[in-house]
Design an enzyme around this catalytic site. Structure first.
Site, mmCIF file in Angstrom:
data_model
loop_
_atom_site.group_PDB
_atom_site.id
_atom_site.type_symbol
_atom_site.label_atom_id
_atom_site.label_comp_id
_atom_site.label_asym_id
_atom_site.label_seq_id
_atom_site.Cartn_x
_atom_site.Cartn_y
_atom_site.Cartn_z
ATOM 1 C CD GLU A 42 -3.052 0.779 2.287
ATOM 2 O OE1 GLU A 42 -3.672 -0.287 2.376
ATOM 3 O OE2 GLU A 42 -3.173 1.712 3.094
ATOM 4 C CG ASP A 43 1.390 3.050 3.047
ATOM 5 O OD1 ASP A 43 0.489 3.475 2.302
ATOM 6 O OD2 ASP A 43 1.216 2.812 4.252
ATOM 7 C CG ASP A 74 -3.485 -1.335 10.375
ATOM 8 O OD1 ASP A 74 -2.473 -0.667 10.661
ATOM 9 O OD2 ASP A 74 -4.162 -1.129 9.350
HETATM 10 P P1 NDP Z 1 -6.278 8.757 6.280
HETATM 11 O O1 NDP Z 1 -6.941 10.036 6.463
HETATM 12 O O2 NDP Z 1 -7.115 7.569 6.489
HETATM 13 O O3 NDP Z 1 -4.953 8.709 7.185
HETATM 14 C C1 NDP Z 1 -4.922 7.873 8.275
HETATM 15 C C2 NDP Z 1 -3.949 6.761 8.038
HETATM 16 O O4 NDP Z 1 -2.630 7.275 8.144
HETATM 17 C C3 NDP Z 1 -4.060 5.698 9.077
HETATM 18 O O5 NDP Z 1 -5.028 4.763 8.696
HETATM 19 C C4 NDP Z 1 -2.661 5.138 9.113
HETATM 20 O O6 NDP Z 1 -2.609 4.202 8.037
HETATM 21 C C5 NDP Z 1 -1.778 6.324 8.774
HETATM 22 N N1 NDP Z 1 -1.117 7.032 9.887
HETATM 23 C C6 NDP Z 1 0.128 7.541 9.850
HETATM 24 N N2 NDP Z 1 0.432 8.170 10.972
HETATM 25 C C7 NDP Z 1 -0.642 8.057 11.776
HETATM 26 C C8 NDP Z 1 -0.908 8.519 13.102
HETATM 27 N N3 NDP Z 1 -0.002 9.201 13.819
HETATM 28 N N4 NDP Z 1 -2.119 8.266 13.635
HETATM 29 C C9 NDP Z 1 -3.032 7.574 12.924
HETATM 30 N N5 NDP Z 1 -2.827 7.111 11.671
HETATM 31 C C10 NDP Z 1 -1.637 7.357 11.093
HETATM 32 O O7 NDP Z 1 -5.737 8.544 4.863
HETATM 33 P P2 NDP Z 1 -5.154 9.598 3.852
HETATM 34 O O8 NDP Z 1 -3.984 10.277 4.447
HETATM 35 O O9 NDP Z 1 -4.996 8.815 2.605
HETATM 36 O O10 NDP Z 1 -6.336 10.669 3.668
HETATM 37 C C11 NDP Z 1 -7.444 10.417 2.851
HETATM 38 C C12 NDP Z 1 -8.745 10.456 3.655
HETATM 39 O O11 NDP Z 1 -8.817 11.585 4.529
HETATM 40 C C13 NDP Z 1 -9.984 10.578 2.819
HETATM 41 O O12 NDP Z 1 -11.021 9.783 3.356
HETATM 42 C C14 NDP Z 1 -10.352 12.035 2.889
HETATM 43 O O13 NDP Z 1 -11.708 12.267 2.606
HETATM 44 C C15 NDP Z 1 -10.009 12.322 4.290
HETATM 45 N N6 NDP Z 1 -9.761 13.731 4.555
HETATM 46 C C16 NDP Z 1 -10.500 14.357 5.523
HETATM 47 C C17 NDP Z 1 -10.299 15.653 5.841
HETATM 48 C C18 NDP Z 1 -11.108 16.281 6.918
HETATM 49 O O14 NDP Z 1 -10.773 17.350 7.394
HETATM 50 N N7 NDP Z 1 -12.189 15.639 7.385
HETATM 51 C C19 NDP Z 1 -9.283 16.450 5.143
HETATM 52 C C20 NDP Z 1 -8.541 15.712 4.151
HETATM 53 C C21 NDP Z 1 -8.790 14.418 3.890
HETATM 54 P P3 NDP Z 1 -1.604 2.957 7.983
HETATM 55 O O15 NDP Z 1 -1.998 1.965 9.003
HETATM 56 O O16 NDP Z 1 -1.827 2.460 6.576
HETATM 57 O O17 NDP Z 1 -0.275 3.552 8.204
HETATM 58 ZN ZN ZN Z 2 -1.096 -0.082 9.017
#
Ligand code: NDP
Ligand code: ZN
Length: 179
Positions: free
Chosen positions: A66-67, A123
Site C-alpha cells: 500500500e505505501d 492495525d
Molecule cells: P487517512 O486520512 O485515512 O490517514 C490515516 C492513516 O494514516 C491511518 O489509517 C494510518 O494508516 C496512517 N497514519 C500515519 N500516521 C498516523 C498517526 N499518527 N495516527 C493515525 N494514523 C496514522 O488517509 P489519507 O492520508 O490517505 O487521507 C485520505 C482520507 O482523509 C480521505 O477519506 C479524505 O476524505 C479524508 N480527509 C478528511 C479531511 C477532513 O478534514 N475531514 C481532510 C482531508 C482528507 P496505515 O496503518 O496504513 O499507516
Molecule cells: Zn497499518
C-alpha cells in the site's frame, strides 16, 4: 524448528524496514514508519498471544504494498502465497478515490479471513492509540473524530476474532462516546 521461525520473522522485519526506510508517521514527532508494522505485530504477540507465523509475517509486511513500491509478486516470491494472500486482503486499492477506499474497508471487513481480521484489528488499535496520543500533522479535530467513527464501523465487521484486541478497541470507543 523454533530457529526457523525467528529467521522468517527477521527476514520480514528487515524487508519492511528497507521498504519503509524513507517514510515517517503523521504524528508530531514524525516517528519512523517502521515503528508501526513492528508495533502491530507486537500487539498480536504480546497483547493477543498470537503465535501464527503467517499472521505475524503479514502484520510486519501489511503496509509494504500500500505505501511503498513493493508488489504482491515480490512478496510471494520472498515470503510465499499464504503470507501474500493475507497482505492482499488488508491492502487498499490506491487507484480508487479515498472515500471509496474507506467505504470498501467497511464492506470487506466481515468477509475477510480470520488471519486478515487479526491483522486489521491490531492495525486499527495501533492507529487509534496513535490518534489518542495526539492529532496528526495537519489534521483538524473534526477529521480525527471522523476517523474514530469510521474505524468503529470497520471494527464492527471484524468482531468475534480476538477478544483481547477487541476489548482494547472498545475502551477507546467508549472513551470517545461511540459505544
Ligand atoms: P487517512 O486520512 O485515512 O490517514 C490515516 C492513516 O494514516 C491511518 O489509517 C494510518 O494508516 C496512517 N497514519 C500515519 N500516521 C498516523 C498517526 N499518527 N495516527 C493515525 N494514523 C496514522 O488517509 P489519507 O492520508 O490517505 O487521507 C485520505 C482520507 O482523509 C480521505 O477519506 C479524505 O476524505 C479524508 N480527509 C478528511 C479531511 C477532513 O478534514 N475531514 C481532510 C482531508 C482528507 P496505515 O496503518 O496504513 O499507516
Ligand atoms: Zn497499518
Amino acid at each position: 524448528q523454533e530457529g526457523d521461525v525467528s529467521i522468517e520473522l527477521i527476514e520480514c522485519v528487515d524487508f519492511a524496514a528497507i521498504k519503509h526506510r524513507n517514510q515517517r508517521r503523521k504524528d508530531s514527532d514524525s516517528t519512523p514508519y517502521i515503528n508501526h508494522p513492528v508495533g502491530v505485530a507486537r500487539i498480536l504477540t504480546s497483547e493477543a498471544g498470537i503465535k501464527d507465523l503467517i499472521v505475524l509475517q503479514a502484520a510486519l509486511l501489511h503496509d509494504t504494498v500500500e505505501d511503498t513500491d513493493t508488489t504482491f509478486e515480490e512478496l510471494e516470491k520472498k515470503f510465499g502465497k499464504a503470507v501474500t494472500d493475507v497482505v492482499r486482503e488488508v491492502t487498499d486499492d490506491k487507484s480508487l478515490p479515498s472515500e471509496e477506499r474507506k467505504r470498501l474497508q467497511i464492506v470487506h471487513a466481515p468477509t475477510s479471513s480470520h488471519e486478515a481480521k487479526l491483522v486489521k484489528l491490531a492495525d486499527k488499535l495501533y492507529n487509534l492509540r496513535d490518534l489518542c496520543k495526539g492529532t496528526p500533522r495537519g489534521w483538524s479535530s473534526r477529521r480525527c473524530e471522523e476517523y474514530f467513527k469510521w474505524s468503529k464501523k470497520v471494527v464492527d465487521g471484524l468482531r468475534g476474532n480476538c477478544p483481547a484486541i477487541e476489548k482494547e478497541l472498545d475502551k477507546i470507543f467508549i472513551a470517545k462516546g461511540l459505544m
